[in-house]
Design a protein around this motif. Sequence first.
Motif, mmCIF file in Angstrom:
data_model
loop_
_atom_site.group_PDB
_atom_site.id
_atom_site.type_symbol
_atom_site.label_atom_id
_atom_site.label_comp_id
_atom_site.label_asym_id
_atom_site.label_seq_id
_atom_site.Cartn_x
_atom_site.Cartn_y
_atom_site.Cartn_z
ATOM 1 N N HIS A 83 0.847 -1.182 0.000
ATOM 2 C CA HIS A 83 0.000 0.000 0.000
ATOM 3 C C HIS A 83 0.890 1.242 0.000
ATOM 4 N N VAL A 84 0.554 2.194 -0.854
ATOM 5 C CA VAL A 84 1.387 3.391 -0.983
ATOM 6 C C VAL A 84 0.530 4.649 -1.037
ATOM 7 N N VAL A 85 1.126 5.734 -0.555
ATOM 8 C CA VAL A 85 0.618 7.085 -0.764
ATOM 9 C C VAL A 85 1.605 7.772 -1.701
ATOM 10 N N PHE A 86 1.108 8.556 -2.636
ATOM 11 C CA PHE A 86 1.993 9.305 -3.514
ATOM 12 C C PHE A 86 2.376 10.628 -2.858
ATOM 13 N N GLY A 87 3.646 10.958 -2.899
ATOM 14 C CA GLY A 87 4.096 12.290 -2.507
ATOM 15 C C GLY A 87 4.125 13.168 -3.744
ATOM 16 N N PHE A 88 3.444 14.329 -3.690
ATOM 17 C CA PHE A 88 3.385 15.133 -4.916
ATOM 18 C C PHE A 88 4.732 15.746 -5.269
ATOM 19 N N ILE A 89 5.636 15.845 -4.300
ATOM 20 C CA ILE A 89 7.039 16.136 -4.588
ATOM 21 C C ILE A 89 7.795 14.825 -4.399
ATOM 22 N N PRO A 90 8.412 14.283 -5.442
ATOM 23 C CA PRO A 90 9.174 13.045 -5.267
ATOM 24 C C PRO A 90 10.369 13.292 -4.352
ATOM 25 N N SER A 91 10.849 12.251 -3.724
ATOM 26 C CA SER A 91 12.042 12.402 -2.879
ATOM 27 C C SER A 91 13.012 11.271 -3.194
ATOM 28 N N CYS A 92 14.196 11.661 -3.653
ATOM 29 C CA CYS A 92 15.186 10.683 -4.097
ATOM 30 C C CYS A 92 16.000 10.130 -2.940
ATOM 31 N N GLY A 93 16.144 10.918 -1.851
ATOM 32 C CA GLY A 93 16.932 10.499 -0.700
ATOM 33 C C GLY A 93 18.420 10.761 -0.831
ATOM 34 N N ARG A 94 18.848 11.324 -1.961
ATOM 35 C CA ARG A 94 20.282 11.480 -2.206
ATOM 36 C C ARG A 94 20.725 12.905 -2.495
ATOM 37 N N CYS A 95 19.831 13.749 -2.984
ATOM 38 C CA CYS A 95 20.230 15.121 -3.329
ATOM 39 C C CYS A 95 20.518 15.921 -2.052
ATOM 40 N N PRO A 96 21.131 17.097 -2.155
ATOM 41 C CA PRO A 96 21.449 17.868 -0.938
ATOM 42 C C PRO A 96 20.235 18.167 -0.068
#
Length: 379
Positions: A83-96
């Motif tokens: 089960h997932v919720v979409f985040g309208f801003i994606p988050s890569c986890g790696r950018c600054p």
Amino acid sequence: MMETTAAVLWERNTPWSVETIELDPPKAEEVLVELHASGMCHSDEHIVTGDMPFHLPCIGGHEGAGVVKQVGSSVSWLREGDHVVFGFIPSCGRCPSCATGHQSLCDLGAKIYSGRQIFDDTARHHARGRDLALACGVGSFAHHTVVHEASCIKIEPHHPLDRACLLGCGFVTGWGSAVYAADIRPGHNVVVAGVGGIGAAAVQGARLSGARTIVAIDPSESKREAAMRMGATHVAASWEEAPEVVREATWHRGADRFICTMGVGEGRLIAQALAMVAKRGELIVTNIHPMAENEVSVNMMDLTLTEKRIIGSLYGSANPRADIPKILELWSNGQVDLDAVVSRAYPLEKINDGYEDMRAGRNLRGVLRYPAADAVALG
């Protein structure tokens, strides 16, 4: 390729067209999700009016939740049935931004206006022989969609998806505007201007943070009443009425935090809001202003001599991968109320009725419920 149903905007200032579309399978970093519900956020109205210039034709919706049906070859942390919720801003986890705890400002967010897939800038959704863009890379006004894994937040399966979907945008945005961007502390005096889905969440965030007074401004009597039920201590029906209400509620000190959560921001109101802010207080601008608006009215002498601050906030300045599960737990414990934010549910075919109700001020938040959700309920 599969067929599914989606609401498509073909031209500005026209109704959403609910029709059959073709959907390609997910590529390496993508997932196919069967939607159960989608919030009807005001931001999708900004796509209709052109205030947010997403490419057309476009499948709307960015506040969705559903069940994973297929994963791409490079996706290792999601599986069919999650089960997932979409985040309208994606988050890569790696950018600054992500690496420093500011997922709402992830570098991948720069790609969402194109409406194309983050993975390779192409389209998976098609209709009438044309490629379709996706609102925020999500396109939750559809029974199925293909999105990049960076747009997915996994949640526990016992949370109802027609409530969890609110956390894809509006509730986290409002709640975070109070808890994070405004950094409300016990005893603060707070004003929330605009009580839609975002404003209702801001009121709840302010209450949970220990605000002494919460003044909610909205022309709708029903929304003012809802704000009182969710924690507001005072209400005002207009910007003209609000200054006296704020003075009386704060013993003439002004608001320590003023949060703007109207449907559409207006530059001319910034000075009026700032005038209600206390010395060293903060004005949080969360609502969307038209892209073309580049003028605001501010008394700069007031800004300087009283050390006030104006702060912008995107997605509530939150970290959705941490905050979405957290808020769901708070809801389970009765500390926030997602049910109170949902005014009505609609099938996808009634999407234009839902937005008419929003424009008329009849909804805090409308929610689209899809056949998959009904099948689970019946089962």
